[in-house]
Design a protein around this motif. Structure first.
Motif, PDB file in Angstrom:
ATOM      1  N   ARG A   1     -22.982  34.987  52.916  1.00  0.00           N
ATOM      2  CA  ARG A   1     -24.480  34.519  52.591  1.00  0.00           C
ATOM      3  C   ARG A   1     -25.227  35.326  53.495  1.00  0.00           C
ATOM      4  O   ARG A   1     -26.333  35.975  52.954  1.00  0.00           O
ATOM      5  CB  ARG A   1     -24.612  33.103  52.837  1.00  0.00           C
ATOM      6  N   VAL A   2     -25.432  35.267  54.605  1.00  0.00           N
ATOM      7  CA  VAL A   2     -26.283  35.510  55.568  1.00  0.00           C
ATOM      8  C   VAL A   2     -26.429  37.077  55.573  1.00  0.00           C
ATOM      9  O   VAL A   2     -27.581  37.566  55.562  1.00  0.00           O
ATOM     10  CB  VAL A   2     -26.274  35.035  56.948  1.00  0.00           C
TER      11      VAL A   2
ATOM     12  N   ARG B   1     -25.466  28.045  58.421  1.00  0.00           N
ATOM     13  CA  ARG B   1     -25.408  29.381  58.243  1.00  0.00           C
ATOM     14  C   ARG B   1     -25.503  29.605  56.826  1.00  0.00           C
ATOM     15  O   ARG B   1     -24.475  30.011  56.096  1.00  0.00           O
ATOM     16  CB  ARG B   1     -24.236  29.954  59.045  1.00  0.00           C
ATOM     17  N   ASP B   2     -26.486  29.560  56.248  1.00  0.00           N
ATOM     18  CA  ASP B   2     -26.841  30.019  54.851  1.00  0.00           C
ATOM     19  C   ASP B   2     -27.989  30.835  54.774  1.00  0.00           C
ATOM     20  O   ASP B   2     -29.067  31.036  55.624  1.00  0.00           O
ATOM     21  CB  ASP B   2     -27.326  28.623  54.343  1.00  0.00           C
TER      22      ASP B   2
ATOM     23  N   THR C   1     -16.054  32.176  64.955  1.00  0.00           N
ATOM     24  CA  THR C   1     -17.346  31.561  64.572  1.00  0.00           C
ATOM     25  C   THR C   1     -18.461  32.098  65.404  1.00  0.00           C
ATOM     26  O   THR C   1     -19.409  31.631  65.263  1.00  0.00           O
ATOM     27  CB  THR C   1     -17.281  29.959  65.030  1.00  0.00           C
TER      28      THR C   1
ATOM     29  N   SER D   1     -27.749  33.055  63.415  1.00  0.00           N
ATOM     30  CA  SER D   1     -26.301  32.249  63.613  1.00  0.00           C
ATOM     31  C   SER D   1     -26.537  30.732  63.783  1.00  0.00           C
ATOM     32  O   SER D   1     -25.546  30.027  63.998  1.00  0.00           O
ATOM     33  CB  SER D   1     -25.629  33.125  64.739  1.00  0.00           C
TER      34      SER D   1
ATOM     35  N   ARG E   1     -33.690  33.175  55.191  1.00  0.00           N
ATOM     36  CA  ARG E   1     -32.581  32.804  56.351  1.00  0.00           C
ATOM     37  C   ARG E   1     -33.408  32.092  57.703  1.00  0.00           C
ATOM     38  O   ARG E   1     -34.375  32.023  57.734  1.00  0.00           O
ATOM     39  CB  ARG E   1     -31.917  34.099  56.886  1.00  0.00           C
TER      40      ARG E   1
ATOM     41  N   HIS F   1     -17.407  32.850  53.854  1.00  0.00           N
ATOM     42  CA  HIS F   1     -18.661  32.678  52.884  1.00  0.00           C
ATOM     43  C   HIS F   1     -19.866  32.476  53.522  1.00  0.00           C
ATOM     44  O   HIS F   1     -21.134  33.205  52.952  1.00  0.00           O
ATOM     45  CB  HIS F   1     -18.015  31.544  52.005  1.00  0.00           C
ATOM     46  N   GLU F   2     -20.016  32.077  54.799  1.00  0.00           N
ATOM     47  CA  GLU F   2     -21.317  32.006  55.493  1.00  0.00           C
ATOM     48  C   GLU F   2     -21.883  33.442  55.656  1.00  0.00           C
ATOM     49  O   GLU F   2     -22.875  33.721  55.673  1.00  0.00           O
ATOM     50  CB  GLU F   2     -21.152  31.097  56.642  1.00  0.00           C
TER      51      GLU F   2
ATOM     52  N   GLU G   1     -18.216  32.977  46.390  1.00  0.00           N
ATOM     53  CA  GLU G   1     -19.481  33.086  47.042  1.00  0.00           C
ATOM     54  C   GLU G   1     -19.970  34.474  46.339  1.00  0.00           C
ATOM     55  O   GLU G   1     -21.066  34.818  46.014  1.00  0.00           O
ATOM     56  CB  GLU G   1     -19.442  33.115  48.393  1.00  0.00           C
TER      57      GLU G   1
END
Ligand code: GAL
Length: 998
Positions: free
Chosen positions: A321-322, A466-467, A266, A434, A429, A317-318, A377
């Motif tokens: 996305r980012v 986190r998207d 993480t 993070s 973002r 997946h996060e 995703e």
């Protein structure tokens, strides 16, 4: 021990490469004159590639056919990639597998690329060819065959002997690839010579333009006419167009912003989001499409590592996305993700920094199952971009936490159209990338209707954790303008006069879109349980504002526009599929996987896979019969979809219980017996070595590659005539990270080194004072050294030449003299004249059973004793166990993942190394005290799902008490009802008595 020297080294090298800097003196020449006139099918400008005159976004995934040695399964992986919305695959070729002996190039059977090219062609994917000669790729030697250790010149330089060594391989593989170029009707559109030619050790002049020029010329000489593209180890600006000698046509680089430490999945360290890609691109190669030849899609994992579940969690997946949306914000249009499917380091093909699995935490797992969240995703993102042609020519702008948002915790990067007739994209973002916060914000976006503050309804947007989101403005939906949408676009299509637009958003969000429609237009809810509000703020645009529904709401705008408002998790079930032979597409909701669709005579034929009973919805086409996997379905039609129910009744599978089978046993360390005859072994008699990396410290070379042994376990026998005064025996061995070594004096184990991830070599001292060696008697040291693969050669520093085997020794006496030892060695039978031409030069190591070929089906086991690996051996040594079983699985209709699962309990089992052979293919290396891998997937095709299988396990017990395998099972995963093509059994030649085997 959960650490890895390799990891540390890699990171150090990476920061070295980063610090070595770009080249400010780059002179951009007129590129037009450099353009390759040899073909006009693949061309480019500063925005993107064109194929046959058509602008394309290259969305590609990395796949190594050699890591899945079942050619009939390649198409399965390719279809799974295509279904993501991708249009390309990038592949390496591993030289070490194709030229085991200098001059002896062979690319047959599982190494033949023809079926791969055919599969790509059939599925409709382009290919980026990356044959090296150097590839890295976590393979042994980074792709360099072991015999390159004997090349005196610096590898990856213009040293003539190194260049000569590459000629045969590149001429052969180059021709194979050249024949598959798009100019010859094949799928290959780009060619990458070399790989990360980006750094060198101290004192090595770098970069060597004439070297790169040679590699480029080799490709051209082999008939490569498609553009030559590079893969710099990060945006360092090496060999960019306009720099003269060694320049490529299209500059590309790679990026692994989270590195390879799966220990802390993480942790996104501060500052690791690359926000400078766009500005570096403008400095380094403004006239070529922005190209990322490898971007992180998972991670490798070293011996003693954390396992691929954690790597998948690190690059989850996060992350997608980012980080991926950050790449879109930089305008990437040639985009390759490493790895899209990892596969297996079968048959010793891996480097010492990795174990058998090369799953990589990818979206498609090693057993070819697809991960729901990561895969889906990626599908949402790729499908969106492929549905948004405006992205290709829009211009990335500068990020700001002020201009486009009302909250400084939100940063927006614009990708702006040249006019408001075209779409612009705004990548949103967290400013602290993070952050786990939920942040409310509004955006202020330039549109054809002026700068709008959005949403216009009285809520805020929210970015949850986190998207990252791509908000579109002035976006063309089949001829209707979507003024903006804060929910993300999946896709849109047209059927007759009906337009379908599919939007999705995360849970607990409010979103808003505005679409062109006269103010009198009615907006009606067609399906779904959530409410939405509609306002008409000016006469041309209707605004719809809604909270993300549990699953979906479907609204009809006027008569002809249907808008799906999906929860993201529900959107994961949607597929945009080409209708074969047309430019049309269909959206299908439901299946685990949709491979293809075709339409003929009013019949829609869908090929799809299911892991559970599912309701399938077909959108965008109506009034046809629907066939799923060749069976007609009974359908119901609503005014927005055609629905069919697919019921899946999983077959009951009979899987043999390995523990209950009869196992046969044979000793695989007869070398320690008194009567053992090693007269056929190779004498270590070279008084010098051509290995320039490691000077000899002993009177003769015992480096295994000096004698043609480059793979698997190595054995040495050191004969000496005792003086009776022998004391300490010192032995320096090297096998790569995690390797083990056992040292025997006659038939007595002196000691073993059990290995750990930090030790690539080991200096052991063994006191033989008490061994009772009498003056004038003959004795033998037998040394078993594990070769974990040859080191990579990531920077130009010849690290690949790190020898394997014994590096030095001394047998001291109490009289301050040394007793001379004469060494013999062996690895795989035949060395570079390897016997198994089907499984290739690396599959067999030097164990007695391997030299005899007893790992092959049909080995003469009748004379062996019955004994199980679960009982094991009570003494140190090497045992070999084999068994046979039949499988009878319904694999025509079901894709059934199988894996060999070893229980691990070092306390109960003793410390051991095991190798797993399935029908002669080495598909597992287990180190009980190092880990982490205990479960070894083996694909159908290697395993015979409808017939007999021969399985062998070598068990190397390292300690005095011996060892056993505490538990062993063949485990099936969830069967998937599949539409993949039939899997062909791979040719697995059986045992024949090997003349001269010792
Ligand atoms: C890149 C390299 C690849 C692979 C990757 C890590 O730097 O080009 O071959 O080694 O790192 O998985």
């Amino acid at each position: 021990m959960k650490s890895s020297l390799f990891l540390v080294a890699t990171q150090a090298l990476l920061s070295y490469a980063l610090s070595s800097g770009g080249r400010p003196d780059i002179l951009i020449r007129d590129l037009a004159e450099k353009r390759d006139a040899k073909q006009d099918i693949v061309t480019w400008d500063e925005h993107s590639l064109f194929v046959k005159g058509e602008r394309v976004l290259i969305f590609s995934g990395e796949f190594h056919p050699f890591r899945l040695p079942v050619p009939s399964l390649w198409i399965d992986v390719l279809q799974k990639v295509k279904a993501l919305g991708f249009n390309c695959i990038s592949f390496y070729v591993d030289w070490a597998l194709l030229e085991g002996k200098p001059g002896d190039f062979s690319a047959e059977g599982v190494f033949d690329l023809k079926p791969f090219f055919d599969a790509a062609q059939k599925v409709g994917l382009y290919l980026i060819a990356r044959p090296g000669p150097y590839i890295n790729a976590e393979v042994s030697g980074g792709g360099f065959p072991g015999w390159l250790q004997r090349v005196r010149g610096l590898l990856r330089s213009s040293a003539p002997d190194y260049l000569n060594a590459t000629d045969n391989y590149i001429a052969n593989i180059g021709k194979i690839i050249a024949d598959a170029q798009i100019t010859n009707g094949g799928p290959v559109i780009l060619f990458q010579p070399e790989n990360e030619y980006s750094g060198a050790g101290d004192y090595t002049p770098f970069p060597d333009g004439s070297y790169m020029e040679y590699v480029l010329q080799q490709a051209r000489d082999a008939g490569i006419v498609v553009p030559l593209i590079s893969n710099d180890a990060s945006p360092l600006g090496h060999n960019t167009p306009g720099t003269g000698e060694g320049e490529v046509e299209i500059y590309g680089h790679d990026g692994y912003p989270l590195g390879f430490d799966c220990a802390h999945p993480t942790v996104w360290p501060k500052g690791n989001l690359p926000t400078n890609y766009r500005s570096l691109h403008l400095e380094q190669s403004p006239s070529t499409p922005y190209s990322i030849l490898e971007f992180q899609a998972g991670s490798f994992d070293p011996w003693g590592g954390w396992g691929f579940e954690q790597c998948s969690a690190l690059v989850n997946h996060e992350f997608q996305r980012v980080f991926y949306k950050n790449n879109y914000a930089a305008g990437v249009t040639i985009n390759n993700l490493y790895m899209i499917y990892g596969g297996t380091n079968w048959g010793n093909l891996g480097h010492p920094g990795g174990y058998t699995s090369y799953d990589y935490g990818s979206v498609i797992k090693e057993d070819r199952t697809i991960t729901r969240e990561k895969y889906s995703e990626l599908k949402l993102q790729a499908t969106f971009l492929q549905s948004s042609p405006g992205y290709l020519t829009a211009t990335p702008g500068k990020s700001s936490d002020k201009i486009y948002s009302d909250n400084p915790d939100i940063t927006v990067t614009p990708i702006l159209a040249n006019s408001t007739d075209e779409a612009s994209f705004f990548v949103v973002r967290h400013t602290n990338y993070s952050s786990f916060e939920s942040t409310n914000y509004k955006v202020k976006l330039p549109t054809s209707q002026g700068t709008l503050t959005i949403p216009r309804a009285n809520q805020s947007l929210s970015l949850n954790g986190r998207d990252s989101k791509v908000i579109v403005t002035d976006y063309d939906v089949q001829g209707t303008k979507l003024l903006y949408s804060t929910a993300e676009v999946f896709t849109h299509l047209k059927q007759g006069n009906q337009t379908l637009l599919i939007l999705y958003a995360g849970p607990n969000e409010h979103n808003e879109f505005a679409i062109e429609a006269p103010s009198s237009t009615q907006v009606k809810k067609v399906a779904g349980d959530e409410s939405f509000s509609v306002t008409s703020s000016n006469s041309n645009f209707l605004t719809v504002n809604w909270a993300t529904p549990k699953e979906r709401s479907i609204v009809r705008v006027g008569d002809n526009i249907l808008v799906y408002l999906l929860d993201r998790n529900a959107a994961y079930n949607y597929w945009l599929t080409d209708i074969e032979g047309t430019k049309d597409k269909v959206v299908i909701n439901g299946p685990y996987l949709v491979r293809s669709a075709s339409l003929k005579d009013n019949e829609l034929h869908i090929k799809a896979d299911f892991n559970a009973s599912t309701t399938v919805e077909v959108l965008g086409i109506s009034g046809t019969k629907v066939f799923i996997n060749d069976a007609e379905t009974s359908t119901e039609s609503s005014d927005f979809a055609t629905t069919a129910n697919v019921s899946v009744n999983s077959p009951s599978l009979t899987i043999p219980k390995l523990a209950d089978l009869e196992w046969k046993y044979i000793d695989s360390l007869p070398e320690i017996q008194k009567e053992y005859d090693d007269s056929q072994w190779t004498k270590a008699d070279h008084k010098s070595t051509d290995n320039t990396y490691q000077p000899l410290v002993a009177p003769v070379s015992t480096y295994s590659s000096d004698y043609g042994y480059h793979t698997g376990v190595l054995l040495y026998r050191g004969h000496f005539n005792a003086t009776g005064n022998e004391g300490n025996f010192s032995l320096w061995t090297q096998g790569g990270s995690g390797f083990a070594v056992s040292v025997w004096l006659d038939d007595h184990l002196l000691s073993s080194f059990g290995g750990n991830p930090a030790n690539a070599s080991y200096r052991g001292k063994y006191d033989v004072t008490g061994a009772g060696l009498e003056a004038g008697t003959e004795h033998v040291f037998t040394v078993v050294v594990e070769n974990m693969g040859l080191s990579e050669n990531w920077i130009v520093a010849d690290e690949m030449k790190q020898p394997r085997g014994i590096l030095g020794w001394r047998l001291e006496t109490s009289k301050a003299t040394n007793t001379p030892i004469s060494w013999k060695l062996t690895g795989n039978l035949g060395g570079e004249d390897y016997l198994d031409r089907i499984r290739g030069p690396l599959n067999e190591g030097g164990l007695f059973v391997e030299r005899q070929g007893y790992h092959l089906p049909g080995a003469p086991t009748e004379s062996w004793v019955s004994h199980s690996p679960l009982e094991g051996i009570g003494l140190p040594g090497i045992a070999f166990y084999s068994t046979s079983f039949d499988l009878n699985l319904p694999s025509d209709e079901w894709d059934i993942p199988l894996a060999f699962s070893f229980s691990n309990d070092t306390a109960a089992s003793g410390i051991y190394r095991a190798q797993l052979y399935v029908n002669g293919w080495q598909f597992g290396k287990l180190a009980s005290n190092v880990g982490p891998q205990t479960v070894f997937p083996v694909p159908e095709g290697i395993l015979n799902y409808n017939g007999k299988n021969y399985v062998g396990i070598s068990l190397w017990a390292l300690e005095q008490g011996g060892a056993k395998i505490p538990g062993l099972e063949l485990v099936a995963g969830t069967p998937v009802w599949t539409s993949r093509e039939k899997v062909e059994l791979v040719d697995s030649p059986g045992w024949k008595k090997r003349e001269g085997a010792y």
